[in-house]
Design a protein around this motif. Structure first.
Motif, PDB file in Angstrom:
ATOM      1  N   THR A  72     -22.145 -38.364  30.586  1.00  0.00           N
ATOM      2  CA  THR A  72     -22.178 -37.360  31.653  1.00  0.00           C
ATOM      3  C   THR A  72     -20.930 -36.491  31.619  1.00  0.00           C
ATOM      4  O   THR A  72     -19.803 -37.000  31.553  1.00  0.00           O
ATOM      5  CB  THR A  72     -22.294 -38.044  33.034  1.00  0.00           C
ATOM      6  N   LEU A  73     -21.180 -35.182  31.673  1.00  0.00           N
ATOM      7  CA  LEU A  73     -20.082 -34.225  31.800  1.00  0.00           C
ATOM      8  C   LEU A  73     -19.978 -33.827  33.261  1.00  0.00           C
ATOM      9  O   LEU A  73     -20.984 -33.474  33.878  1.00  0.00           O
ATOM     10  CB  LEU A  73     -20.381 -32.973  30.953  1.00  0.00           C
ATOM     11  N   LEU A  74     -18.769 -33.870  33.804  1.00  0.00           N
ATOM     12  CA  LEU A  74     -18.518 -33.339  35.144  1.00  0.00           C
ATOM     13  C   LEU A  74     -17.698 -32.070  35.004  1.00  0.00           C
ATOM     14  O   LEU A  74     -16.637 -32.084  34.362  1.00  0.00           O
ATOM     15  CB  LEU A  74     -17.767 -34.371  35.999  1.00  0.00           C
ATOM     16  N   GLN A 118     -22.331 -25.862  30.223  1.00  0.00           N
ATOM     17  CA  GLN A 118     -23.473 -26.704  30.579  1.00  0.00           C
ATOM     18  C   GLN A 118     -24.513 -26.687  29.450  1.00  0.00           C
ATOM     19  O   GLN A 118     -25.058 -27.726  29.077  1.00  0.00           O
ATOM     20  CB  GLN A 118     -24.088 -26.193  31.890  1.00  0.00           C
ATOM     21  N   LYS A 119     -24.733 -25.506  28.885  1.00  0.00           N
ATOM     22  CA  LYS A 119     -25.683 -25.387  27.769  1.00  0.00           C
ATOM     23  C   LYS A 119     -25.173 -26.188  26.565  1.00  0.00           C
ATOM     24  O   LYS A 119     -25.949 -26.903  25.902  1.00  0.00           O
ATOM     25  CB  LYS A 119     -25.863 -23.900  27.414  1.00  0.00           C
ATOM     26  N   ALA A 120     -23.905 -26.080  26.281  1.00  0.00           N
ATOM     27  CA  ALA A 120     -23.315 -26.811  25.152  1.00  0.00           C
ATOM     28  C   ALA A 120     -23.518 -28.320  25.343  1.00  0.00           C
ATOM     29  O   ALA A 120     -23.878 -29.036  24.405  1.00  0.00           O
ATOM     30  CB  ALA A 120     -21.828 -26.479  25.039  1.00  0.00           C
ATOM     31  N   ALA A 121     -23.309 -28.789  26.576  1.00  0.00           N
ATOM     32  CA  ALA A 121     -23.483 -30.219  26.867  1.00  0.00           C
ATOM     33  C   ALA A 121     -24.946 -30.625  26.674  1.00  0.00           C
ATOM     34  O   ALA A 121     -25.240 -31.688  26.115  1.00  0.00           O
ATOM     35  CB  ALA A 121     -23.020 -30.506  28.296  1.00  0.00           C
ATOM     36  N   MET A 122     -25.846 -29.760  27.106  1.00  0.00           N
ATOM     37  CA  MET A 122     -27.290 -30.049  26.938  1.00  0.00           C
ATOM     38  C   MET A 122     -27.650 -30.108  25.456  1.00  0.00           C
ATOM     39  O   MET A 122     -28.442 -30.959  25.035  1.00  0.00           O
ATOM     40  CB  MET A 122     -28.131 -28.975  27.641  1.00  0.00           C
ATOM     41  N   ASN A 123     -27.091 -29.224  24.646  1.00  0.00           N
ATOM     42  CA  ASN A 123     -27.354 -29.244  23.195  1.00  0.00           C
ATOM     43  C   ASN A 123     -26.941 -30.582  22.577  1.00  0.00           C
ATOM     44  O   ASN A 123     -27.515 -31.000  21.563  1.00  0.00           O
ATOM     45  CB  ASN A 123     -26.581 -28.129  22.483  1.00  0.00           C
ATOM     46  N   MET A 165     -26.147 -34.383  26.549  1.00  0.00           N
ATOM     47  CA  MET A 165     -25.423 -34.924  27.706  1.00  0.00           C
ATOM     48  C   MET A 165     -26.108 -34.541  29.005  1.00  0.00           C
ATOM     49  O   MET A 165     -26.843 -33.553  29.064  1.00  0.00           O
ATOM     50  CB  MET A 165     -23.997 -34.338  27.776  1.00  0.00           C
ATOM     51  N   ASN A 166     -25.800 -35.294  30.049  1.00  0.00           N
ATOM     52  CA  ASN A 166     -26.144 -34.880  31.412  1.00  0.00           C
ATOM     53  C   ASN A 166     -24.944 -34.157  31.993  1.00  0.00           C
ATOM     54  O   ASN A 166     -23.798 -34.447  31.603  1.00  0.00           O
ATOM     55  CB  ASN A 166     -26.433 -36.108  32.274  1.00  0.00           C
ATOM     56  N   THR A 167     -25.192 -33.237  32.913  1.00  0.00           N
ATOM     57  CA  THR A 167     -24.046 -32.540  33.511  1.00  0.00           C
ATOM     58  C   THR A 167     -24.132 -32.560  35.032  1.00  0.00           C
ATOM     59  O   THR A 167     -25.219 -32.486  35.612  1.00  0.00           O
ATOM     60  CB  THR A 167     -23.949 -31.065  33.055  1.00  0.00           C
ATOM     61  N   ILE A 168     -22.954 -32.638  35.639  1.00  0.00           N
ATOM     62  CA  ILE A 168     -22.820 -32.495  37.091  1.00  0.00           C
ATOM     63  C   ILE A 168     -21.814 -31.375  37.313  1.00  0.00           C
ATOM     64  O   ILE A 168     -20.766 -31.352  36.653  1.00  0.00           O
ATOM     65  CB  ILE A 168     -22.269 -33.785  37.754  1.00  0.00           C
ATOM     66  N   VAL A 169     -22.146 -30.458  38.199  1.00  0.00           N
ATOM     67  CA  VAL A 169     -21.235 -29.350  38.491  1.00  0.00           C
ATOM     68  C   VAL A 169     -20.757 -29.485  39.930  1.00  0.00           C
ATOM     69  O   VAL A 169     -21.572 -29.608  40.840  1.00  0.00           O
ATOM     70  CB  VAL A 169     -21.928 -27.986  38.287  1.00  0.00           C
ATOM     71  N   LEU A 170     -19.448 -29.480  40.119  1.00  0.00           N
ATOM     72  CA  LEU A 170     -18.888 -29.527  41.471  1.00  0.00           C
ATOM     73  C   LEU A 170     -18.084 -28.262  41.737  1.00  0.00           C
ATOM     74  O   LEU A 170     -17.089 -27.992  41.053  1.00  0.00           O
ATOM     75  CB  LEU A 170     -17.972 -30.753  41.640  1.00  0.00           C
ATOM     76  N   ASP A 171     -18.536 -27.493  42.727  1.00  0.00           N
ATOM     77  CA  ASP A 171     -17.750 -26.358  43.210  1.00  0.00           C
ATOM     78  C   ASP A 171     -16.908 -26.873  44.361  1.00  0.00           C
ATOM     79  O   ASP A 171     -17.425 -27.080  45.457  1.00  0.00           O
ATOM     80  CB  ASP A 171     -18.674 -25.224  43.665  1.00  0.00           C
ATOM     81  N   VAL A 172     -15.661 -27.090  44.096  1.00  0.00           N
ATOM     82  CA  VAL A 172     -14.804 -27.768  45.069  1.00  0.00           C
ATOM     83  C   VAL A 172     -14.793 -27.038  46.416  1.00  0.00           C
ATOM     84  O   VAL A 172     -14.775 -27.670  47.470  1.00  0.00           O
ATOM     85  CB  VAL A 172     -13.367 -27.890  44.501  1.00  0.00           C
ATOM     86  N   GLN A 203     -19.280 -26.351  22.656  1.00  0.00           N
ATOM     87  CA  GLN A 203     -19.970 -27.460  21.993  1.00  0.00           C
ATOM     88  C   GLN A 203     -19.067 -28.131  20.963  1.00  0.00           C
ATOM     89  O   GLN A 203     -19.090 -29.363  20.801  1.00  0.00           O
ATOM     90  CB  GLN A 203     -21.266 -26.964  21.351  1.00  0.00           C
ATOM     91  N   THR A 204     -18.288 -27.335  20.271  1.00  0.00           N
ATOM     92  CA  THR A 204     -17.350 -27.902  19.289  1.00  0.00           C
ATOM     93  C   THR A 204     -16.338 -28.808  19.997  1.00  0.00           C
ATOM     94  O   THR A 204     -16.035 -29.916  19.539  1.00  0.00           O
ATOM     95  CB  THR A 204     -16.627 -26.763  18.526  1.00  0.00           C
ATOM     96  N   VAL A 205     -15.839 -28.323  21.128  1.00  0.00           N
ATOM     97  CA  VAL A 205     -14.842 -29.099  21.875  1.00  0.00           C
ATOM     98  C   VAL A 205     -15.472 -30.366  22.461  1.00  0.00           C
ATOM     99  O   VAL A 205     -14.920 -31.474  22.339  1.00  0.00           O
ATOM    100  CB  VAL A 205     -14.209 -28.212  22.975  1.00  0.00           C
ATOM    101  N   LEU A 206     -16.655 -30.239  23.059  1.00  0.00           N
ATOM    102  CA  LEU A 206     -17.310 -31.420  23.641  1.00  0.00           C
ATOM    103  C   LEU A 206     -17.627 -32.463  22.576  1.00  0.00           C
ATOM    104  O   LEU A 206     -17.459 -33.665  22.791  1.00  0.00           O
ATOM    105  CB  LEU A 206     -18.592 -31.008  24.365  1.00  0.00           C
ATOM    106  N   LYS A 207     -18.074 -31.984  21.431  1.00  0.00           N
ATOM    107  CA  LYS A 207     -18.402 -32.908  20.340  1.00  0.00           C
ATOM    108  C   LYS A 207     -17.161 -33.715  19.962  1.00  0.00           C
ATOM    109  O   LYS A 207     -17.213 -34.933  19.787  1.00  0.00           O
ATOM    110  CB  LYS A 207     -18.919 -32.115  19.138  1.00  0.00           C
ATOM    111  N   ARG A 208     -16.039 -33.032  19.860  1.00  0.00           N
ATOM    112  CA  ARG A 208     -14.805 -33.738  19.496  1.00  0.00           C
ATOM    113  C   ARG A 208     -14.347 -34.692  20.598  1.00  0.00           C
ATOM    114  O   ARG A 208     -13.828 -35.772  20.312  1.00  0.00           O
ATOM    115  CB  ARG A 208     -13.705 -32.725  19.201  1.00  0.00           C
ATOM    116  N   LEU A 209     -14.522 -34.293  21.853  1.00  0.00           N
ATOM    117  CA  LEU A 209     -14.111 -35.188  22.940  1.00  0.00           C
ATOM    118  C   LEU A 209     -15.010 -36.426  22.991  1.00  0.00           C
ATOM    119  O   LEU A 209     -14.546 -37.519  23.302  1.00  0.00           O
ATOM    120  CB  LEU A 209     -14.144 -34.445  24.278  1.00  0.00           C
TER     121      LEU A 209
END
Ligand code: AN0
Ligand code: CP
Length: 317
Positions: A38-40, A55-60, A63-70, A307-313
């Motif tokens: 899960t990506l927050l 969010q699109k990169a995470a979906m590719n 991953m699941n994503t949660i978005v929080l607008d503080v 997506q490149t960054v998420l993949k590496r993380l």
């Protein structure tokens, strides 16, 4: 990669670009990597591109994503330690961050400069606290001093459109009615310098950026000289960095709007801007609508950078 906040975190730039283009060729080839992860995404400020592209990169990646607008629906957060919390803020960041970490595997944070105190902004207090207290890999979705996902996408775009090995890249200040952070220009300079391209920064006096970001770039106050022979024009507004005017709008000089006459001085340069952009303030309709404008492919590459960054993380490579 454990966290992603600046160009150094990505390591070898050529390798990162190679990986980005591999992803761009087939963005679904790693769609098992993020299974059950899960990506927050935590936003302290507004966003269109970063929110959607990440969010699109995470979906590719599956991953699941949660978005929080503080600022919309969460408790008002206190960020200073030692405060007696008897005002309007119900929760402290020091609890909120580790709690957020419980519900996800990776955290993205957007937290702009507040312009109250330069040292606090440049100390990246909010982002650093997420790194320290969340227990998760953290990446910047634009923090006080940098916007590395934007700069990475900018570099991918330059690679796609450059006609010479070492293009002349000109970053030009442009007017804007409100005070904007230095994050985008700081970061762009940091990445273009790291790529080893010729970088010329042009702006009115008083808009000098932090020398740590300017690095070996040439600062040219003569706008015509700066634009001459440019292969890429990167327009951006920023507020003053230098004390005692930190965070102030010193002028709104419309002679700095990027128009066809300025573009005519260049080597048929491509026009870039991170968006959102105010038409006929930063850039004329004519320039942004011209075939030289690559602002939309530039925005599209935000998905690839993320997506490149998420993949590496995810893989901690
Ligand atoms: C922000 C900035 O200049 O940093 C975000 C740009 C990506 N722009 C505005 O707030 C208009
Ligand atoms: N360029 C960029 O980061 O846009 P957003 O502020 O809309 O995310």
């Amino acid at each position: 990669m454990k966290h992603f906040t600046c160009v150094q975190d990505i390591g070898d730039l050529r390798e990162a670009l190679r990986e980005a283009f591999e992803i761009k060729r087939d963005r679904f080839q790693f769609n098992e990597l993020g299974k059950n992860k899960t990506l927050l995404m935590v936003f302290f400020n507004a966003s269109l591109r970063t929110r959607l592209s990440t969010q699109k990169a995470a979906m590719n990646l599956g991953m699941n994503t949660i978005v929080l607008d503080v600022n919309q629906g969460a408790w008002k957060l206190e960020t200073e330690r030692g405060v007696v919390m008897d005002g309007d803020k119900s929760e402290h960041l020091l609890e909120a961050i580790p709690v957020m970490g419980c519900y996800c595997d990776v955290i993205g944070v957007r937290s702009f400069a507040r312009f109250e105190n330069r040292e606090e902004d440049y100390g990246e207090r909010v982002l650093e606290q997420f790194i320290r207290y969340s227990g998760r890999p953290v990446f910047s979705m634009e923090a006080a001093t940098r916007h590395p996902l934007q700069s990475f996408a900018d570099l991918i775009t330059i690679e796609e459109y450059k006609k010479t090995d070492c293009p002349k890249v000109v970053m030009s200040w442009a007017p804007h009615p409100k005070a904007l952070p230095q994050a985008v220009p700081n970061s762009f300079a940091e990445w273009i310098n790291a790529a080893g391209y010729e970088l010329v920064i042009t702006h009115p006096e008083g808009y000098e950026l932090d020398p740590a970001f300017v690095g070996n770039a040439r600062v040219e106050y003569d706008r015509e000289k700066a634009f001459a022979g440019a292969d890429f024009v990167y327009a951006k507004n920023w507020s003053a960095y230098a004390a005692p005017h930190y965070g102030e709008v010193l002028n709104k000089d419309r002679s700095w709007t990027v128009d066809a006459a300025k573009m005519a001085l260049t080597n048929d340069a491509r026009f870039m801007h991170c968006l959102p952009v105010r038409r006929n303030v930063i850039v004329t309709d004519e320039v942004i609508e011209s075939p030289q404008s690559i602002v939309i492919p530039e925005a599209a590459n935000r998905e690839i950078a993320a997506q490149t960054v998420l993949k590496r993380l995810l893989t901690q490579e």
